[in-house]
Motif scaffolding. Structure first.
Motif, PDB file in Angstrom:
ATOM      1  N   CYS A  41      35.466   1.552  58.149  1.00  0.00           N
ATOM      2  CA  CYS A  41      34.932   2.739  58.836  1.00  0.00           C
ATOM      3  C   CYS A  41      33.795   3.363  58.042  1.00  0.00           C
ATOM      4  CB  CYS A  41      36.045   3.755  59.050  1.00  0.00           C
ATOM      5  SG  CYS A  41      35.443   5.355  59.616  1.00  0.00           S
ATOM      6  N   GLU A  65      35.906   7.501  64.237  1.00  0.00           N
ATOM      7  CA  GLU A  65      35.105   6.287  64.034  1.00  0.00           C
ATOM      8  C   GLU A  65      35.976   5.094  63.661  1.00  0.00           C
ATOM      9  OE1 GLU A  65      31.182   6.504  62.321  1.00  0.00           O
ATOM     10  OE2 GLU A  65      31.140   8.670  62.604  1.00  0.00           O
ATOM     11  N   CYS A  66      37.104   5.350  62.994  1.00  0.00           N
ATOM     12  CA  CYS A  66      38.075   4.268  62.759  1.00  0.00           C
ATOM     13  C   CYS A  66      38.525   3.681  64.098  1.00  0.00           C
ATOM     14  CB  CYS A  66      39.317   4.791  62.032  1.00  0.00           C
ATOM     15  SG  CYS A  66      39.085   5.267  60.311  1.00  0.00           S
ATOM     16  N   CYS A 114      40.128   8.369  61.526  1.00  0.00           N
ATOM     17  CA  CYS A 114      39.218   9.317  62.181  1.00  0.00           C
ATOM     18  C   CYS A 114      38.743   8.686  63.496  1.00  0.00           C
ATOM     19  CB  CYS A 114      38.039   9.641  61.267  1.00  0.00           C
ATOM     20  SG  CYS A 114      36.818   8.318  61.136  1.00  0.00           S
ATOM     21  N   HIS A 146      34.453   7.122  56.892  1.00  0.00           N
ATOM     22  CA  HIS A 146      35.307   7.228  55.718  1.00  0.00           C
ATOM     23  C   HIS A 146      34.585   6.755  54.462  1.00  0.00           C
ATOM     24  CE1 HIS A 146      38.991   8.048  58.093  1.00  0.00           C
ATOM     25  NE2 HIS A 146      39.408   8.538  56.948  1.00  0.00           N
TER      26      HIS A 146
HETATM   27 ZN   LIG Z   1      37.328   6.619  59.757  1.00  0.00          ZN
END
Ligand SMILES: [Zn+2]
Length: 241
Positions: free
Chosen positions: A232, A165-166, A163, A235
């Motif tokens: 993350c 943020e990853c 995602c 997640h």
């Molecule tokens: Zn993520």
């Protein structure tokens, strides 16, 4: 049906069965601006059965260089209502639910519930991160996209794949307002709409774990492999290991 979908039913990847799938689908589109205009238009034309439009903003004159669902006479109107009216003209067989509010931590669960796919068409980074976390939390496939000037990107996000943020986007700053050109929003929004339709049709050839980047100045597309970050927060907050 009146022959409206004849040309896409001819496609072996759609056919009558695929068309029925589209007609039974629910897609939520967050933001009906530069990206939302092409995404909503093509989803309505393709016959996606229920489209939820989420936007708390009103139409202003500086939107009109790119947000083609709205026109001069819509200035001052709520964007969600203006978009819903245009979509009903494009395809009266599609149900459009207008939510004239911004997505927030509080309302996201309720608004997104029951969506088969969400398309993130907001411009500011904070709003995109919120949409990302809400979709991971609800385990809803998300087609994420952004533009800035001549640059744009698209990727599909799931619990199994990276995602924003990853990728560390929560540490970035985006300019406000973001420089935006209608033609670039159109390129990226069309790619986003195609990804939404492919997910609804059950296709496997998706931008999962892959970010498609577009450089409109050089007229180049790049596909970049992206990896899920085990640390993350977005997640992990949805109860994943
Ligand atoms: Zn993520």
């Amino acid at each position: 049906m009146d022959g409206r979908y004849d040309r896409q039913i001819l496609m072996p990847q759609i056919g009558k069965e695929g068309q029925r799938k589209l007609e039974q689908s629910v897609v939520t589109v967050i933001g009906c601006g530069g990206l939302g205009s092409p995404v909503l238009t093509y989803l309505a034309q393709a016959g996606v059965g229920t489209i939820r439009v989420v936007d708390g903003d009103t139409v202003s004159v500086s939107n009109l260089n790119r947000q083609f669902l709205h026109g001069e006479s819509d200035i001052g109107r709520r964007k969600a209502d203006s978009a819903a009216e245009k979509l009903a003209r494009i395809n009266p067989h599609v149900r459009v639910d207008a939510h004239a509010c911004y997505l927030t931590e509080e309302n996201a669960g309720r608004i997104l519930a029951g969506s088969d796919v969400v398309a993130d068409c907001v411009d500011l980074l904070d709003a995109r991160l919120l949409a990302g976390r809400a979709c991971l939390s609800g385990d809803i496939p998300l087609v994420e996209a952004g533009i800035e000037g001549f640059y744009g990107y698209v990727l599909d996000i799931s619990r199994r794949t990276a995602c924003l943020e990853c990728l560390g986007y929560h540490r970035r700053k985006s300019p406000s307002p973001i420089p935006a050109l209608g033609a670039v929003a159109g390129v990226i929004g069309c790619l986003q709409a195609a990804e939404v339709l492919k997910i609804l049709l059950g296709r496997r050839e998706l931008l999962l774990g892959t970010m498609l980047q577009y450089d409109g100045l050089r007229c180049e597309f790049d596909k970049i492999e992206i990896e899920k970050d085990p640390r993350c927060r977005a997640h992990r907050s949805c109860g994943e290991e």
